[in-house]
Structure formats: C-alpha cells, structure tokens
Design a protein around this motif. Structure first.
Motif, PDB file in Angstrom:
ATOM      1  N   SER A   8       4.702   5.888  14.716  1.00 19.37           N
ATOM      2  CA  SER A   8       4.426   4.647  14.234  1.00 19.37           C
ATOM      3  C   SER A   8       5.235   3.588  14.838  1.00 19.37           C
ATOM      4  CB  SER A   8       4.734   4.653  12.891  1.00 19.37           C
ATOM      5  OG  SER A   8       5.159   3.402  12.395  1.00 19.37           O
ATOM      6  N   PHE A  27       5.941   2.238   3.841  1.00 20.38           N
ATOM      7  CA  PHE A  27       5.921   3.629   3.967  1.00 20.38           C
ATOM      8  C   PHE A  27       6.630   4.519   3.178  1.00 20.38           C
ATOM      9  CE2 PHE A  27       5.597   1.878   8.762  1.00 20.38           C
ATOM     10  CZ  PHE A  27       4.153   2.062   8.920  1.00 20.38           C
ATOM     11  N   LEU A  32       6.486   8.378   3.056  1.00 22.41           N
ATOM     12  CA  LEU A  32       6.736   8.711   4.250  1.00 22.41           C
ATOM     13  C   LEU A  32       8.361   8.472   4.883  1.00 22.41           C
ATOM     14  CD1 LEU A  32       3.071   7.493   5.857  1.00 22.41           C
ATOM     15  CD2 LEU A  32       3.934   9.779   5.692  1.00 22.41           C
ATOM     16  N   LEU A  77       7.413   9.167  11.666  1.00 30.50           N
ATOM     17  CA  LEU A  77       7.464   9.348  10.057  1.00 30.50           C
ATOM     18  C   LEU A  77       7.103  11.009   9.780  1.00 30.50           C
ATOM     19  CD1 LEU A  77       5.760   6.186   9.394  1.00 30.50           C
ATOM     20  CD2 LEU A  77       7.992   6.409   9.062  1.00 30.50           C
ATOM     21  N   ASN A  86      -0.635   8.095   6.568  1.00 29.98           N
ATOM     22  CA  ASN A  86      -0.019   6.710   7.585  1.00 29.98           C
ATOM     23  C   ASN A  86      -1.261   5.747   7.664  1.00 29.98           C
ATOM     24  OD1 ASN A  86       1.584   4.881   9.254  1.00 29.98           O
ATOM     25  ND2 ASN A  86       1.110   5.816  11.146  1.00 29.98           N
ATOM     26  N   GLY A 118      -0.388   3.528  14.517  1.00 30.22           N
ATOM     27  CA  GLY A 118      -0.188   4.786  14.025  1.00 30.22           C
ATOM     28  C   GLY A 118      -1.140   5.688  14.635  1.00 30.22           C
TER      29      GLY A 118
END
Ligand code: ADP
Ligand code: MG
Length: 145
Positions: A8, A27, A32, A77, A86, A118
C-alpha cells in the motif's frame, strides 16, 4: 480465507491534505494491520520502475510527476484476504466512481491525486513488497489476533 500481505502507498495528496490518520483508520477498521511502514520521497527512477506497467499510457508522465511531488508512506498490510480487502477499502481508481465510505471517495481529489495505491494481485503484491521492503523490515505481532 487465508492471511495475506499486500502493498500500500499513501500518495502525496494524503500527506498534503493531512489525512494520514484518517486513511490508516480505514485500514484498521477493515482488519488490515500494518506490518511494515516508512515515509520516503520517491525518486523518478523508483516511481518509473514501480509503475513500469503503465509506461506506454498517456497518463504516465502525470502519474510520475504526481508520485514524486512530495513524500509518501509505504506500507505492507496484513490480514484475511488482504489483497482484495485493500482494493475494496480503497475504492475505484477514479474517485467519482468510488463507493461511499471508501478511501478514494472520502479523500481523493482526482484520478491523479487518488490518495492510495494498492496491489491488484497476489503476484504483484509479492513483487511490490520486495521492491520496497527487506524481509527484516516486516514485523510479526506476537499477541493473539
Ligand atoms: P489503481 O491505482 O486503481 O490500481 P491503475 O493501476 O489502473 O489504478 O493506475 C495507476 C494509477 O495511475 C492510478 O491510481 C491513477 O493515479 C493513475 N491513473 C490511472 N488511470 C488514469 C487516467 N485515465 N488518467 C489519469 N491518471 C490515471
Ligand atoms: Mg494498479
């Protein structure tokens, strides 16, 4: 579902707009967890190699100009189904098409300044993580999930 890792980027507009915390909250709310994180200024060479797949596209120069216009935050993540999760939390590439509550709908100003990158597949997640992070920079949480 499997625990996955994805790559990310919080793009320069996220830092300039002062929404780092709000983006990270999205997130976290989605389950995440960051397992690696650093703030850097990308060089043109790094940005061009990272986005090499888009080299022939008309927006390539604008994309590189934007991604090198200020510091960014790079993250790995981790979580259940992290790659697709994501992408869901990010929202569509063009914020005008992004679903309500997504990061891009909430914070992005344009298709260029669209707040986050992402990985789009397991294969690219692996390549992108390895491009920016050494294995020793990725942490393991020792507490129960
Ligand atoms: P995503 O970031 O959603 O995976 P892409 O991989 O297709 O989207 O494109 C990479 C980035 O290039 C986008 O996030 C966006 O900032 C920029 N971009 C993509 N398409 C366009 C476009 N048509 N015009 C301007 N910028 C674009
Ligand atoms: Mg992409």
């Amino acid at each position: 579902m499997a625990i996955e890792r994805t790559f990310s980027i919080l793009k320069p507009d996220a830092l300039q707009s002062g929404v780092i915390g709000k983006v990270l909250a999205k997130f976290e709310e989605a389950g995440l967890k960051p397992v690696a994180m650093k703030m850097v200024q990308l060089s043109r060479a790094e940005a061009e190699e990272f986005y090499g797949i888009h080299r022939e596209r008309g927006f390539f120069k604008a994309l590189i100009d934007f991604m090198t216009s200020g510091p960014v935050i790079l993250q790995v993540l981790e979580g259940e189904n992290a790659i697709a999760k994501n992408r869901e939390v990010m929202g569509a590439t063009n914020p005008a098409n992004a679903a309500e509550g997504t990061i891009r709908r909430s914070f992005a100003k344009s298709i260029d300044a669209n707040t986050v990158h992402g990985s789009d597949s397991a294969e690219n997640a692996k390549i992108e993580i390895a491009y920016f992070f050494a294995g020793t920079e990725i942490v393991k949480y020792n507490w129960a999930k």
